[in-house]
Design a protein around this motif. Sequence first.
Motif, PDB file in Angstrom:
ATOM      1  N   LEU A   1       0.920  -1.178   0.155  1.00  0.00           N
ATOM      2  CA  LEU A   1      -0.311  -0.044  -0.024  1.00  0.00           C
ATOM      3  C   LEU A   1       0.891   1.394  -0.159  1.00  0.00           C
ATOM      4  CD1 LEU A   1      -2.865  -0.638   2.619  1.00  0.00           C
ATOM      5  CD2 LEU A   1      -3.055  -0.877   0.089  1.00  0.00           C
ATOM      6  N   PRO A   2       0.275   2.479  -0.536  1.00  0.00           N
ATOM      7  CA  PRO A   2       1.070   3.562  -0.701  1.00  0.00           C
ATOM      8  C   PRO A   2       1.476   3.968   1.027  1.00  0.00           C
ATOM      9  CG  PRO A   2      -0.797   3.830  -1.849  1.00  0.00           C
ATOM     10  CD  PRO A   2      -0.701   2.372  -1.477  1.00  0.00           C
ATOM     11  N   PRO A   3       2.558   4.394   1.416  1.00  0.00           N
ATOM     12  CA  PRO A   3       2.697   4.797   2.896  1.00  0.00           C
ATOM     13  C   PRO A   3       1.490   5.740   3.462  1.00  0.00           C
ATOM     14  CG  PRO A   3       4.697   5.042   1.722  1.00  0.00           C
ATOM     15  CD  PRO A   3       3.524   4.618   0.538  1.00  0.00           C
ATOM     16  N   PRO A   4       0.867   6.808   2.666  1.00  0.00           N
ATOM     17  CA  PRO A   4      -0.027   7.307   3.278  1.00  0.00           C
ATOM     18  C   PRO A   4      -1.344   6.557   3.991  1.00  0.00           C
ATOM     19  CG  PRO A   4       0.760   8.728   1.793  1.00  0.00           C
ATOM     20  CD  PRO A   4       1.555   7.403   1.368  1.00  0.00           C
ATOM     21  N   ARG A   5      -1.704   5.660   2.888  1.00  0.00           N
ATOM     22  CA  ARG A   5      -2.670   4.700   3.118  1.00  0.00           C
ATOM     23  C   ARG A   5      -2.567   3.727   4.340  1.00  0.00           C
ATOM     24  NH1 ARG A   5      -6.617   1.605   0.509  1.00  0.00           N
ATOM     25  NH2 ARG A   5      -7.565   0.223   2.012  1.00  0.00           N
ATOM     26  N   ALA A   6      -1.111   3.214   4.492  1.00  0.00           N
ATOM     27  CA  ALA A   6      -0.752   2.583   5.547  1.00  0.00           C
ATOM     28  C   ALA A   6      -0.879   3.057   6.772  1.00  0.00           C
ATOM     29  CB  ALA A   6       0.485   1.976   5.346  1.00  0.00           C
ATOM     30  N   ALA A   7      -0.451   4.525   6.793  1.00  0.00           N
ATOM     31  CA  ALA A   7      -0.373   5.361   7.960  1.00  0.00           C
ATOM     32  C   ALA A   7      -2.033   5.833   8.277  1.00  0.00           C
ATOM     33  CB  ALA A   7       0.276   6.740   7.866  1.00  0.00           C
ATOM     34  N   ARG A   8      -2.810   5.817   7.515  1.00  0.00           N
ATOM     35  CA  ARG A   8      -4.098   5.958   7.849  1.00  0.00           C
ATOM     36  C   ARG A   8      -4.877   4.687   8.470  1.00  0.00           C
ATOM     37  NH1 ARG A   8      -8.664   6.012   3.300  1.00  0.00           N
ATOM     38  NH2 ARG A   8      -8.444   4.007   3.751  1.00  0.00           N
ATOM     39  N   ASP A   9      -4.398   3.519   7.786  1.00  0.00           N
ATOM     40  CA  ASP A   9      -4.837   2.426   8.358  1.00  0.00           C
ATOM     41  C   ASP A   9      -4.600   2.378   9.935  1.00  0.00           C
ATOM     42  OD1 ASP A   9      -6.224   1.843   6.038  1.00  0.00           O
ATOM     43  OD2 ASP A   9      -4.645   0.239   5.463  1.00  0.00           O
ATOM     44  N   VAL A  10      -3.318   2.762  10.401  1.00  0.00           N
ATOM     45  CA  VAL A  10      -3.061   2.544  11.807  1.00  0.00           C
ATOM     46  C   VAL A  10      -3.260   3.724  12.756  1.00  0.00           C
ATOM     47  CG1 VAL A  10      -1.283   1.071  11.209  1.00  0.00           C
ATOM     48  CG2 VAL A  10      -0.713   3.589  11.540  1.00  0.00           C
ATOM     49  N   ALA A  11      -3.627   5.034  11.984  1.00  0.00           N
ATOM     50  CA  ALA A  11      -4.134   6.147  12.535  1.00  0.00           C
ATOM     51  C   ALA A  11      -5.646   5.877  13.144  1.00  0.00           C
ATOM     52  CB  ALA A  11      -3.692   7.512  12.024  1.00  0.00           C
TER      53      ALA A  11
ATOM     54  N   ASP B   1      -9.376   4.243  14.443  1.00  0.00           N
ATOM     55  CA  ASP B   1      -9.897   2.910  14.720  1.00  0.00           C
ATOM     56  C   ASP B   1     -11.030   2.418  13.697  1.00  0.00           C
ATOM     57  OD1 ASP B   1     -12.152   4.464  15.264  1.00  0.00           O
ATOM     58  OD2 ASP B   1     -11.823   4.590  17.370  1.00  0.00           O
ATOM     59  N   ALA B   2     -11.796   1.553  14.077  1.00  0.00           N
ATOM     60  CA  ALA B   2     -12.799   0.877  13.034  1.00  0.00           C
ATOM     61  C   ALA B   2     -13.667   1.907  12.968  1.00  0.00           C
ATOM     62  CB  ALA B   2     -13.266  -0.349  13.804  1.00  0.00           C
ATOM     63  N   SER B   3     -14.015   2.594  13.769  1.00  0.00           N
ATOM     64  CA  SER B   3     -14.898   3.858  13.404  1.00  0.00           C
ATOM     65  C   SER B   3     -14.624   4.870  12.540  1.00  0.00           C
ATOM     66  CB  SER B   3     -15.871   4.216  14.893  1.00  0.00           C
ATOM     67  OG  SER B   3     -14.777   4.847  15.627  1.00  0.00           O
ATOM     68  N   GLY B   4     -13.248   5.083  12.448  1.00  0.00           N
ATOM     69  CA  GLY B   4     -12.690   6.139  11.784  1.00  0.00           C
ATOM     70  C   GLY B   4     -12.226   7.279  12.788  1.00  0.00           C
ATOM     71  N   VAL B   5     -11.850   6.918  14.032  1.00  0.00           N
ATOM     72  CA  VAL B   5     -11.339   7.834  14.894  1.00  0.00           C
ATOM     73  C   VAL B   5      -9.933   7.828  15.130  1.00  0.00           C
ATOM     74  CG1 VAL B   5     -11.836   8.956  17.270  1.00  0.00           C
ATOM     75  CG2 VAL B   5     -14.148   8.088  15.817  1.00  0.00           C
ATOM     76  N   PRO B   6      -9.509   8.984  15.143  1.00  0.00           N
ATOM     77  CA  PRO B   6      -8.029   8.783  15.480  1.00  0.00           C
ATOM     78  C   PRO B   6      -7.590   8.320  16.793  1.00  0.00           C
ATOM     79  CG  PRO B   6      -8.516  10.885  14.456  1.00  0.00           C
ATOM     80  CD  PRO B   6      -9.764  10.362  14.843  1.00  0.00           C
ATOM     81  N   THR B   7      -6.815   7.266  17.016  1.00  0.00           N
ATOM     82  CA  THR B   7      -6.399   6.911  18.308  1.00  0.00           C
ATOM     83  C   THR B   7      -5.004   7.593  18.651  1.00  0.00           C
ATOM     84  OG1 THR B   7      -5.043   5.074  17.301  1.00  0.00           O
ATOM     85  CG2 THR B   7      -7.579   4.575  17.716  1.00  0.00           C
ATOM     86  N   PRO B   8      -4.846   7.509  20.200  1.00  0.00           N
ATOM     87  CA  PRO B   8      -3.377   8.435  20.663  1.00  0.00           C
ATOM     88  C   PRO B   8      -2.282   7.620  19.994  1.00  0.00           C
ATOM     89  CG  PRO B   8      -5.097   8.142  22.413  1.00  0.00           C
ATOM     90  CD  PRO B   8      -5.760   7.380  21.255  1.00  0.00           C
ATOM     91  N   LEU B   9      -2.254   6.176  20.218  1.00  0.00           N
ATOM     92  CA  LEU B   9      -1.183   5.476  19.811  1.00  0.00           C
ATOM     93  C   LEU B   9      -0.840   5.264  18.093  1.00  0.00           C
ATOM     94  CD1 LEU B   9      -1.308   2.123  22.152  1.00  0.00           C
ATOM     95  CD2 LEU B   9       0.163   4.119  21.978  1.00  0.00           C
ATOM     96  N   GLY B  10      -1.886   5.136  17.409  1.00  0.00           N
ATOM     97  CA  GLY B  10      -1.823   5.421  15.946  1.00  0.00           C
ATOM     98  C   GLY B  10      -1.581   6.500  15.539  1.00  0.00           C
ATOM     99  N   THR B  11      -1.990   7.685  16.185  1.00  0.00           N
ATOM    100  CA  THR B  11      -1.334   9.236  15.854  1.00  0.00           C
ATOM    101  C   THR B  11       0.142   9.351  16.178  1.00  0.00           C
ATOM    102  OG1 THR B  11      -3.821  10.037  16.142  1.00  0.00           O
ATOM    103  CG2 THR B  11      -1.770  11.773  16.280  1.00  0.00           C
ATOM    104  N   ALA B  12       0.498   8.710  17.396  1.00  0.00           N
ATOM    105  CA  ALA B  12       1.936   8.764  17.646  1.00  0.00           C
ATOM    106  C   ALA B  12       2.907   8.028  16.638  1.00  0.00           C
ATOM    107  CB  ALA B  12       2.101   8.108  19.087  1.00  0.00           C
ATOM    108  N   LEU B  13       2.392   6.919  16.333  1.00  0.00           N
ATOM    109  CA  LEU B  13       3.206   6.401  15.173  1.00  0.00           C
ATOM    110  C   LEU B  13       3.334   7.081  13.685  1.00  0.00           C
ATOM    111  CD1 LEU B  13       3.124   2.523  14.603  1.00  0.00           C
ATOM    112  CD2 LEU B  13       3.002   4.198  12.647  1.00  0.00           C
TER     113      LEU B  13
END
Length: 403
Positions: free
Chosen positions: A296-306, A308-320
């Motif tokens: 996947l393109p890096p921005p898409r991979a980043a979005r997938d971890v940033a 959660d399942a409902s589309g809300v940013p998570t603290p740990l995903g945002t930190a990564l």
Amino acid sequence: MYVPLPIDEITLGEPLPVNVWDARGQLLLRKGAIIRDEHHREWLRMHAPMIRREDHEVWRFHYTAALDRALRSNQPLQAIAGVARPMAFEPPAAIDEDQRPLTEALADLHAALTLLLHQGEQLQDWSGRFVRVDQRLQALLRQHGADDVLFVLVQMLLNPELGYSASHALTCAVVAKLTAHHTLRWPEATLQSLRRAALSMNVGMARLHDDLARQEGPLHGEQRRAVLAHPERGEGLLRRLGVSDPLWLALVRDHHEVSGGGYPRGVADPSREAQLLRLADVYVARLSPRVHRPGLPPPRAARDVALDASGVPTPLGTALVKTVGLYVPGSYVELASGELGVVARRGRRANTPLVFALIGRDGLPRGEPPLRDTEQPAWAVRGSVAPQQVKVRVNPDRLLARL
């Protein structure tokens, strides 16, 4: 402990790098002796030649490293197939690690980790050797900096010829460590357990991990069962190999747990450390190409971890994502100028990396790629491009030496 001498792989007429014994422990050939011809080889075969296990492991490490270097330098398949078991090598302690190119150092580290993940209980002093891999990786981060190490690791990750299990583990270890250290400020003891868990989390399925990266079809039933079992299998294997760090073991067991919907136990509230390791695992897996799909393109991979399942940013995903950026070093981008390039450094903001422009807007390769600061509008990043679109062979050591 002795193992059979790989006698058919010996180069005739060259000094042996190890002592050779018979099955009763009698010395047949001293280190430095030669096997003269095929008749001599056959005579030796009749005596069931053996070598010390530790000599065999060092020898195999250097052979695997030589193969890895051949793959990394994109040599023809015929040349790779012709790589012979080395008949001479320096003991590891005699090598000045600080003077080696980063690509070579990481290729050797890749070979060492592959051996540890694949051989497991067949190796002596597994835990000690594993710790040395972790320590060497940290030394390379200190010596070369996180961006250079990420650059080379991502380039390795994008190379389907390399063993995937070790490339994935090394990249996950760096991504998790950087996020936990620089962004989350976790204590050193936690960082150590997290790194080592990242390097070993797939020890329970390392060979399958490599096979699946090359497999065209979906998992079959036995493979799926092995994947679901690998966290607990890996934890048990690490215990038998001498690992006693409770956090390290727990992270290997829980790195696929996610709010009751994960496996193997369906933990409702996995630890923050386990969540971060899972996110690093997902991020690196998304970046990685497979035979059946591109990465996947890096921005898409980043979005997938940033999110959660409902589309809300998570603290740990945002930190990564804050740590690695939208365009991780070693990945490829298109600029507003029409140039195609490779990301060299993370920028001040997630979407403004420094980029080497490899191909001009005319579609021709640059002889000496200029460095572009994508904070400037003329060179802003338009988006990611797939590696196969950039038909230029990247020499990481040469490019990074210019920074």
